[in-house]
Design a protein around this motif. Structure first.
Motif, short mmCIF file in Angstrom:
data_model
loop_
_atom_site.label_atom_id
_atom_site.label_comp_id
_atom_site.label_asym_id
_atom_site.label_seq_id
_atom_site.Cartn_x
_atom_site.Cartn_y
_atom_site.Cartn_z
N VAL A 162 -33.98 7.73 36.14
CA VAL A 162 -32.78 8.19 35.50
C VAL A 162 -32.24 7.21 34.37
CG1 VAL A 162 -30.34 9.35 35.65
CG2 VAL A 162 -31.88 9.78 37.50
N PRO A 163 -32.09 7.35 33.24
CA PRO A 163 -32.09 6.15 32.31
C PRO A 163 -30.60 5.67 32.74
CG PRO A 163 -33.16 8.06 31.15
CD PRO A 163 -32.82 8.52 32.30
N ASP A 164 -30.46 4.48 32.51
CA ASP A 164 -29.12 3.94 32.69
C ASP A 164 -28.04 4.18 31.88
OD1 ASP A 164 -29.89 2.25 34.90
OD2 ASP A 164 -30.46 0.55 33.77
N PRO A 165 -28.28 4.61 30.65
CA PRO A 165 -27.32 5.07 29.56
C PRO A 165 -26.62 6.33 30.00
CG PRO A 165 -29.06 4.28 28.28
CD PRO A 165 -29.39 4.11 29.61
N LEU A 166 -27.07 6.92 30.72
CA LEU A 166 -26.70 8.15 31.56
C LEU A 166 -25.82 7.85 32.63
CD1 LEU A 166 -29.82 10.53 31.46
CD2 LEU A 166 -27.72 10.65 29.78
N LEU A 167 -24.43 7.17 32.21
CA LEU A 167 -23.70 6.72 33.15
C LEU A 167 -23.08 8.01 33.94
CD1 LEU A 167 -21.93 3.85 31.49
CD2 LEU A 167 -23.77 3.70 33.22
N PRO A 168 -22.65 7.89 35.08
CA PRO A 168 -22.94 7.02 35.99
C PRO A 168 -24.03 7.33 36.77
CG PRO A 168 -21.31 8.51 37.20
CD PRO A 168 -21.59 9.14 35.52
N PHE A 169 -24.90 8.36 36.40
CA PHE A 169 -26.08 8.81 37.19
C PHE A 169 -27.20 7.69 37.04
CE2 PHE A 169 -23.81 12.60 36.03
CZ PHE A 169 -23.60 13.09 37.19
N GLY A 170 -27.26 7.01 35.93
CA GLY A 170 -28.11 6.17 35.69
C GLY A 170 -28.14 4.91 36.52
N ILE A 171 -26.92 4.59 37.04
CA ILE A 171 -26.96 3.40 37.80
C ILE A 171 -26.89 3.89 39.49
CG2 ILE A 171 -25.10 1.68 38.46
CD1 ILE A 171 -25.66 1.15 35.73
N VAL A 172 -26.68 5.03 39.55
CA VAL A 172 -26.95 5.46 41.15
C VAL A 172 -28.26 5.24 41.50
CG1 VAL A 172 -26.61 7.43 42.71
CG2 VAL A 172 -24.85 7.09 40.85
N ASP A 173 -29.33 5.45 40.99
CA ASP A 173 -30.55 5.28 41.30
C ASP A 173 -30.98 3.83 41.88
OD1 ASP A 173 -30.83 4.69 38.56
OD2 ASP A 173 -32.82 5.41 38.64
N ASP A 174 -30.27 2.93 40.90
CA ASP A 174 -30.43 1.64 41.17
C ASP A 174 -29.87 0.95 42.34
OD1 ASP A 174 -32.29 0.73 38.88
OD2 ASP A 174 -30.70 0.64 37.65
#
Length: 121
Positions: A85-97
């Motif tokens: 999930v790309p990081d610019p799609l906050l908050p979902f992009g950070i959740v995978d990391d």
């Protein structure tokens, strides 16, 4: 080394995504990742008896190659700019990391406690 590298990795990630300090964040993430990988690779070494300095056969425990490979893959996934999930799609992009980091912390603490228990037995 892992317990030093994890906070560096987390601090670098926060600096990289939450502030304009991209260079400092990248440097901290790299230092943290190298420290974590070096600590993970140390899990494959034999334990030595502290008194005699010889390899302690009865207290011997090594982490499996598959688990070490998965831990290193988690570090690479956290550091790499390519995500599911790309990081610019906050908050979902950070959740995978964050999920990969959480799994890494749990997996390493399990291995550390197994080594400790095996050493005490």
């Amino acid at each position: 080394m892992v317990w030093l590298g994890l906070p560096l990795l987390l601090a670098g990630t926060i600096l990289l995504f939450a502030t304009d300090l991209d260079v400092a964040g990248s440097i901290l993430m790299t230092l943290g990742a190298v420290s974590v990988v070096a600590g993970i690779l140390r899990l494959r070494r034999r334990s030595k008896d502290r008194v005699t300095g010889r390899s302690a056969v009865e207290t011997y425990y090594r982490t499996s190659t598959g688990k070490i490979a998965a831990m290193i893959a988690a570090v690479v996934y956290i550091v790499s700019p390519i995500d599911i999930v790309p990081d610019p799609l906050l908050p979902f992009g950070i959740v995978d990391d964050a999920t990969a980091l959480t799994w890494l912390v749990i997996a390493f603490s399990q291995e550390a406690s197994r080594r400790r228990r095996r050493r005490q037995a």
